[in-house]
Design a protein around this motif. Structure first.
Motif: not given
Lengths: 163, 209
Positions: A83, A103, A105-107
């Protein structure tokens, strides 16, 4: 009637000494390479590399990794979650590194990064390692090499509930 | 040089990077390997159970020079790029199961070590008409001590040989389960994976005690 040595006249080519590609080339017509062949699923058999005239659209993998081909962190596995750090977006990064930061931003797993950006897996792992070293990414490394029984039981229960 | 990092024109510029303490904690990833020869149904298996349509990543594999018929060559190793399909199943927001389908028909000396690290186990998919395709995978998992299950894919419900014959042909230990399943059906794939997970649970219990 044309002059016998008129370079425009294919019947009467220019005098010897004029290089071949200058012949048959009238005013206003510039030398042009052959147009690229129609897109085909692959290079024609027997040829190596891209056909002449075809633009390569991607960089060679070692260019993206500044020449490195190894030095992979073995802890960065296919399924390892990655992340971004807040603030990483404002850093000066290569386009590929920037894409990874965007890409994650979320795990996201390393394998998903590789697939979504169409980056070679080995390249992805090197770039992720670099971004982590530079403090732009969190790489969530697991402590245990093999999951504990409780985790496995949860997977079993989760799968059983799938119909 | 024009390099397009977003070849499918996806807009990634709007991705948000969450800030502050409310950032989502990543799920714990676990993985199961789906191995087998070319065209035995690995991608079908992954696709039947995955919540996303299988993605493909490319990886570099080192291939051992087998049948080295050119002794003059300095190196008997070559690298080749292989495509690996994978999918995932979210168990809950803290746990995510990944399934990696790997080609196993050739003698890749592999990056399998990387692939297998931390894996719960493997499902070796077998097509009984080409049973020898799965030998390298079986060899590898036996040596690596990874729990594995042989899953005989019953194409169109047809099983060419009974499971005892498959066991005989593969010469696997008696404690390696051999099951039949249909790679096209989610329930069937789920049951095969549950057998893999049983094996993994056994191993985890033994490691603890």
């Amino acid at each position: 009637m044309r002059h016998p040595a008129d370079p425009d006249d294919p019947e009467h080519p220019a005098a010897p000494g004029v290089r071949p590609y200058l012949r048959n080339t009238g005013p206003g017509v510039r030398y042009q390479p052959e147009p690229p062949p129609a897109p085909s699923p692959g290079p024609p058999p027997g040829s190596s590399g891209p056909p002449p005239g075809e633009q390569t659209t991607s960089l060679r993998p070692f260019v993206l990794t500044s020449g490195r081909v190894d030095g992979l962190d073995p802890n960065i596995g296919l399924e390892t979650q990655v992340s971004s750090h807040p603030g990483a977006l404002s850093a000066r990064l290569s386009p590929e590194q920037r894409a990874i930061v965007h890409l994650c931003g979320e795990p996201l797993s390393v394998a998903e990064i590789s697939a979504r950006l169409r980056l070679h897996l080995g390249v992805t792992r090197i770039l992720v390692g670099d971004l982590r070293a530079a403090g732009h990414l969190d790489v969530h490394v697991l402590e245990n090499d093999f999951p504990d029984p409780e985790t496995i039981m949860r997977v079993i229960r989760g799968l059983r509930s799938i119909s | 040089m024009d390099f397009d990092p977003y070849p499918d024109n996806r807009v990634v510029g709007t991705a948000r990077v969450p800030s502050g303490p409310q950032r989502t904690a990543p799920p714990v990833p676990v993985k199961i390997i789906v191995a087998g020869g070319f065209g035995v149904g690995k991608t079908t298996t992954v696709g039947a159970i995955s919540e996303i349509s299988p993605l493909t990543t490319e990886a570099e594999m080192t291939m051992e020079g087998v049948g080295v018929d050119d002794p003059g060559q300095a190196s008997s190793k070559t690298t080749t790029t292989i495509a690996m399909d994978f999918g995932c199943v979210t168990i809950d927001h803290t746990l995510k199961l990944y399934l990696f389908g790997t080609p196993g028909q050739t003698r890749f000396a592999f990056m399998w070590d990387d692939l297998v690290r931390g894996a719960l186990g493997a499902l070796v998919v077998v097509d009984t008409t080409r049973i020898d395709d799965c030998y390298p995978a079986v060899d590898y998992f036996e040596r690596a001590g990874l729990p594995f299950v042989v899953g005989v894919n019953t194409f169109n419900g047809q099983l060419g040989y009974n499971l005892d014959e498959v066991r005989w042909a593969l010469a696997v230990r008696d404690d390696v389960p051999i099951v039949q399943f249909d790679a096209r059906f989610r329930g069937s794939v789920r049951d095969a994976l549950l057998v893999v997970l049983d094996q993994a649970l056994d191993k985890a219990m033994k490691m603890r005690s």
